[in-house]
Write a protein that holds these residues in place. Structure first.
Motif: not given
Length: 233
Positions: A220-231
């Motif tokens: 669950p990693v997405v760049p630029g999508a906040g802390a939850l999706l930061s890794g």
């Protein structure tokens, strides 16, 4: 659902090998009122059936307030029922609701005290607050933007959100819910609000994306999508 979640999955495609297709079935609703939300939710079984015809791998139920206005804990009932619809159609798939995803995201982030921005009228915003507090989260401060027209919710400028958050007391909160609604755009302001407040920021759309990726057994990693999706989670 049809704008920010595909945008996040497209951003993820820049850094990971998986590729996504997006399919949608719509439940009718023009004004965000309790009666229209209940009528909309009644259409969810039809939508789950239609989408399962496409043999999708995960389903996301977009409307957070539709679920939360149906009573405490309803996201669990909805997810179970809609998953059963897909199984009965011979195409079993996990179901994520934005309401359940946000509740679960706050648990993953260990956020017990939060500030919330919602586009809803005050009575519906109170239902959302009560729902989250029934799940063990304290809403310390909130802003109800009182936009009842669903298209106007979608047209709300996310550039307004940092100023709205600046008007809230975020002292001692563990996280900020920048949009308790997948319809209200917020992704463009998430990083800015995190930088301005020093707090992790999550939205209904971000939480839904996180849970959909987890359901797909993907990182669950997405760049630029906040802390939850930061890794970090």
């Amino acid at each position: 659902m049809e704008t920010e979640i595909p945008a996040m999955l497209a951003a993820r495609q820049l850094i990971r090998p998986e590729r996504f297709t997006f399919h949608s079935a719509r439940m009718r609703m023009k004004h965000v009122t309790k009666d229209e939300l209940a009528a909309m939710d009644a259409q969810s079984d039809r939508c789950a059936l239609e989408l399962s015809d496409a043999r999708v791998d995960v389903l996301g139920y977009a409307c957070l307030v539709a679920i939360m206005s149906m009573g405490h804990g309803y996201h669990r009932e909805s997810q179970k029922r809609l998953a059963a619809v897909t199984a009965e159609n011979g195409a079993p798939a996990p179901v994520v609701t934005s309401a359940g995803a946000l509740v679960e995201a706050l648990g993953i982030m260990k956020a017990k005290r939060i500030a919330v921005v919602a586009p809803y009228m005050k009575p519906l915003t109170r239902m959302v607050i009560d729902y989250m507090e029934a799940e063990g989260v304290e809403v310390v401060s909130h802003a109800a933007l009182e936009i009842s027209d669903n298209l106007k919710v979608a047209a709300h400028d996310p550039a307004n959100l940092p100023g709205i958050v600046a008007g809230l007391d975020t002292t001692g909160v563990d996280a900020i819910v920048l949009s308790a609604c997948v319809q209200m755009p917020s992704l463009a302001s998430v990083s800015k609000v995190e930088a301005l407040t020093g707090k992790p920021v999550v939205t209904a759309a971000i939480a839904t994306t996180y849970q959909m990726l987890k359901a797909l057994e993907l990182e669950p990693v997405v760049p630029g999508a906040g802390a939850l999706l930061s890794g970090a989670y």
